[in-house]
Write a protein that holds these residues in place. Structure first.
Motif, PDB file in Angstrom:
ATOM      1  N   TYR A  70       0.817  -1.216   0.000  1.00 44.68           N
ATOM      2  CA  TYR A  70       0.000   0.000   0.000  1.00 44.68           C
ATOM      3  C   TYR A  70       0.853   1.269   0.000  1.00 44.68           C
ATOM      4  CZ  TYR A  70      -2.716  -3.868   1.774  1.00 44.68           C
ATOM      5  OH  TYR A  70      -3.275  -5.118   1.940  1.00 44.68           O
ATOM      6  N   TRP A  71       2.164   1.113  -0.126  1.00 43.49           N
ATOM      7  CA  TRP A  71       3.061   2.269  -0.073  1.00 43.49           C
ATOM      8  C   TRP A  71       3.677   2.543  -1.440  1.00 43.49           C
ATOM      9  CZ3 TRP A  71       6.602   1.010   4.747  1.00 43.49           C
ATOM     10  CH2 TRP A  71       5.780   0.805   5.876  1.00 43.49           C
ATOM     11  N   ALA A  72       4.130   3.791  -1.601  1.00 48.06           N
ATOM     12  CA  ALA A  72       4.835   4.186  -2.822  1.00 48.06           C
ATOM     13  C   ALA A  72       6.221   3.533  -2.865  1.00 48.06           C
ATOM     14  CB  ALA A  72       4.985   5.704  -2.866  1.00 48.06           C
TER      15      ALA A  72
ATOM     16  N   ASN B  65      -8.043   9.664   6.116  1.00 42.92           N
ATOM     17  CA  ASN B  65      -8.469   9.949   4.742  1.00 42.92           C
ATOM     18  C   ASN B  65      -7.825   9.027   3.717  1.00 42.92           C
ATOM     19  OD1 ASN B  65     -10.216  11.988   5.383  1.00 42.92           O
ATOM     20  ND2 ASN B  65      -8.738  13.635   5.047  1.00 42.92           N
ATOM     21  N   ASN B  66      -6.949   8.125   4.157  1.00 44.49           N
ATOM     22  CA  ASN B  66      -6.290   7.209   3.218  1.00 44.49           C
ATOM     23  C   ASN B  66      -7.224   6.086   2.799  1.00 44.49           C
ATOM     24  OD1 ASN B  66      -3.711   8.315   2.825  1.00 44.49           O
ATOM     25  ND2 ASN B  66      -3.008   7.534   4.790  1.00 44.49           N
ATOM     26  N   GLU B  67      -7.081   5.649   1.578  1.00 44.40           N
ATOM     27  CA  GLU B  67      -7.722   4.423   1.081  1.00 44.40           C
ATOM     28  C   GLU B  67      -9.247   4.442   1.214  1.00 44.40           C
ATOM     29  OE1 GLU B  67      -6.134   2.179  -0.540  1.00 44.40           O
ATOM     30  OE2 GLU B  67      -4.076   2.697  -0.076  1.00 44.40           O
TER      31      GLU B  67
ATOM     32  N   ALA C 110      -0.188  -1.146  10.891  1.00 43.44           N
ATOM     33  CA  ALA C 110       1.110  -0.653  10.436  1.00 43.44           C
ATOM     34  C   ALA C 110       1.104  -0.339   8.949  1.00 43.44           C
ATOM     35  CB  ALA C 110       2.200  -1.669  10.747  1.00 43.44           C
ATOM     36  N   GLN C 111       0.483  -1.222   8.164  1.00 47.30           N
ATOM     37  CA  GLN C 111       0.546  -1.096   6.715  1.00 47.30           C
ATOM     38  C   GLN C 111      -0.298   0.057   6.175  1.00 47.30           C
ATOM     39  OE1 GLN C 111       2.167  -2.933   4.278  1.00 47.30           O
ATOM     40  NE2 GLN C 111       3.310  -4.148   5.751  1.00 47.30           N
ATOM     41  N   LYS C 112      -1.555   0.147   6.643  1.00 50.74           N
ATOM     42  CA  LYS C 112      -2.510   1.081   6.032  1.00 50.74           C
ATOM     43  C   LYS C 112      -2.705   2.367   6.823  1.00 50.74           C
ATOM     44  CE  LYS C 112      -5.167  -2.571   3.743  1.00 50.74           C
ATOM     45  NZ  LYS C 112      -6.498  -3.166   3.511  1.00 50.74           N
TER      46      LYS C 112
ATOM     47  N   MET D 189     -11.331   7.916  -8.635  1.00 48.28           N
ATOM     48  CA  MET D 189     -11.324   9.269  -8.056  1.00 48.28           C
ATOM     49  C   MET D 189     -10.053   9.500  -7.239  1.00 48.28           C
ATOM     50  SD  MET D 189     -15.234   9.769  -6.719  1.00 48.28           S
ATOM     51  CE  MET D 189     -16.583  10.125  -7.850  1.00 48.28           C
ATOM     52  N   GLU D 190      -9.642   8.476  -6.489  1.00 48.42           N
ATOM     53  CA  GLU D 190      -8.421   8.613  -5.688  1.00 48.42           C
ATOM     54  C   GLU D 190      -7.204   8.799  -6.580  1.00 48.42           C
ATOM     55  OE1 GLU D 190      -8.786   5.050  -3.110  1.00 48.42           O
ATOM     56  OE2 GLU D 190      -8.731   6.493  -1.474  1.00 48.42           O
ATOM     57  N   GLN D 191      -7.182   8.055  -7.689  1.00 50.08           N
ATOM     58  CA  GLN D 191      -6.069   8.196  -8.626  1.00 50.08           C
ATOM     59  C   GLN D 191      -5.996   9.617  -9.170  1.00 50.08           C
ATOM     60  OE1 GLN D 191      -4.398   5.019  -7.894  1.00 50.08           O
ATOM     61  NE2 GLN D 191      -3.766   5.417  -9.981  1.00 50.08           N
TER      62      GLN D 191
END
Length: 399
Positions: free
Chosen positions: A59-61, A242-244, A93-95, A305-307
């Motif tokens: 889920y990370w860059a 606000n993530n994901e 931890a991940q998200k 939309m997130e993209q």
């Protein structure tokens, strides 16, 4: 929105399936999962396998040590892991925490925590909610008073999932009692082995232990463990929450429920015929399948939309949270109904050992009633449905 099949995404799905076939050990696949995450040994082992193959942070860059996948690719990864019966990762931890560390932490903080998250060496829990401060998170009262290069933390958190087996906690505390309530909050990282921390179990209605009360009695936390500036906690929390948006409906869970219902439809009988032969059962199942398909379509829309960094993704994510969690409740109730009289049986909880003498229908019924009870809370945790509807009204209708 373009509803045509995405050939690139289909190819990615094939890649994920091949990866799971090659790297998911048979003794880890399809093991019972608790309400939030897998048992620690399974989770850690799977995390090490993923990280060893470059997939430790889906889920990370890429610049942060992640895979750099798109939102839709992450959804495919989640779906295929559920379908293959893979253990969970540490979602806290991940998200939640990972993106915060990547965006706000100092280089020293990143060097301390990121490798241990990726390697499965440090599991996390979340210290946000307090008695009386759930949906109104800004009213929290846990204090952190500065003494030199330490904060002294006093207060109580509640509903801290897996605090009893986590290594660290990310914590919201009040560092300025005189400031506007949102402005006086800071974000701390705390080692759970620090003296003064007490964890007490909460046995929830599903008869499982994943929730806890966590008490802080003069807990000394280095100022170096604060993320961002003092008073930045509310800004960081908004970023975290606000993530994901596209994952708000928990589509992989809905699809798992659908698979379970299809199994029950053919294995359980009403009289001499399987349940699927009963028109009223088949109709309800068909309607639920249609609703899951509708949710899946909406998830793709929100992901797009997130993209594009559309501000409407926030409101649409709230809509997904409401629809998805309500559907979780109805589907889990339907599974209990499908078990008939055996829906009332107290089967062993998924993390418990199997009984020496199996109970009737244990192979298909184990954990279903527990999950149904747990999902009573799904419209509350992660932001209540009332709060989500308020967000939609404010952002889309300016109410």
């Amino acid at each position: 929105m373009d509803f045509q099949p995405d050939a690139g995404l289909d190819a990615f799905r094939v890649t994920v399936r091949a990866f799971l076939r090659e790297h998911l050990p048979a003794d880890l696949a399809n093991k019972p999962v608790g309400s939030v995450r897998s048992m620690r040994p399974d989770l850690v082992r799977w995390q090490k396998i993923l990280n060893g193959n470059g997939w430790g942070a889906p889920y990370w860059a890429q610049k942060d040590g992640g895979t750099g996948w798109t939102v839709l690719q992450r959804l495919v990864f989640d779906e295929e892991c559920v379908a293959a019966g893979a253990p969970t990762q540490d979602g806290f931890a991940q998200k939640l925490l990972g993106p915060v560390i990547n965006a706000f932490a100092t280089p020293e903080q990143k060097a301390e925590h990121i490798p241990r998250i990726l390697g499965g060496e440090r599991l996390w829990c979340q210290g946000f909610s307090e008695p009386g401060s759930g949906s109104d998170l800004a009213s929290l009262r846990t204090r952190a008073d500065r003494e030199g290069d330490h904060y002294v933390v006093n207060g109580q958190k509640i509903w801290t999932s897996y605090a009893h087996e986590s290594d660290w906690i990310f914590l919201l505390v009040r560092t300025d009692a005189d400031a506007k309530k949102q402005a006086g909050i800071s974000f701390l990282l705390v080692d759970m082995k620090t003296p003064g921390i007490t964890v007490r179990p909460i046995r929830s209605i599903d008869d499982c232990h994943h929730l806890n009360e966590t008490f802080f009695d003069n807990v000394r936390v280095p100022v170096a463990n604060r993320i961002g500036l003092e008073g930045d906690g509310w800004t960081i929390t908004k970023f975290l929450l606000n993530n994901e948006h596209a994952t708000a409906a928990d589509l992989p869970m809905l699809r798992r429920y659908l698979m379970q219902l299809r199994t029950l439809a053919t294995t359980q009988r009403a009289g001499s015929k399987p349940l699927i032969a009963r028109p009223e059962f088949a109709l309800r199942l068909a309607r639920l399948e249609a609703e899951v398909t509708a949710i899946a379509t909406m998830v793709k829309r929100v992901a797009a939309m997130e993209q594009d960094h559309s501000p409407a993704a926030h409101a649409m994510g709230s809509m997904l949270k409401v629809r998805g969690t309500e559907l979780q409740q109805r589907m889990s109730e339907f599974m209990v109904e499908a078990l008939g009289d055996y829906g009332a049986v107290a089967y062993p909880e998924p993390h418990d050992a199997c009984l020496e003498t199996p109970m009737p229908h244990q192979d298909v019924g184990r954990g279903i009633a527990n999950d149904m009870f747990f999902r009573r809370a799904s419209t509350i945790y992660g932001g209540t449905s009332e709060v989500q509807r308020g967000i939609v009204a404010k952002m889309l209708f300016q109410l």
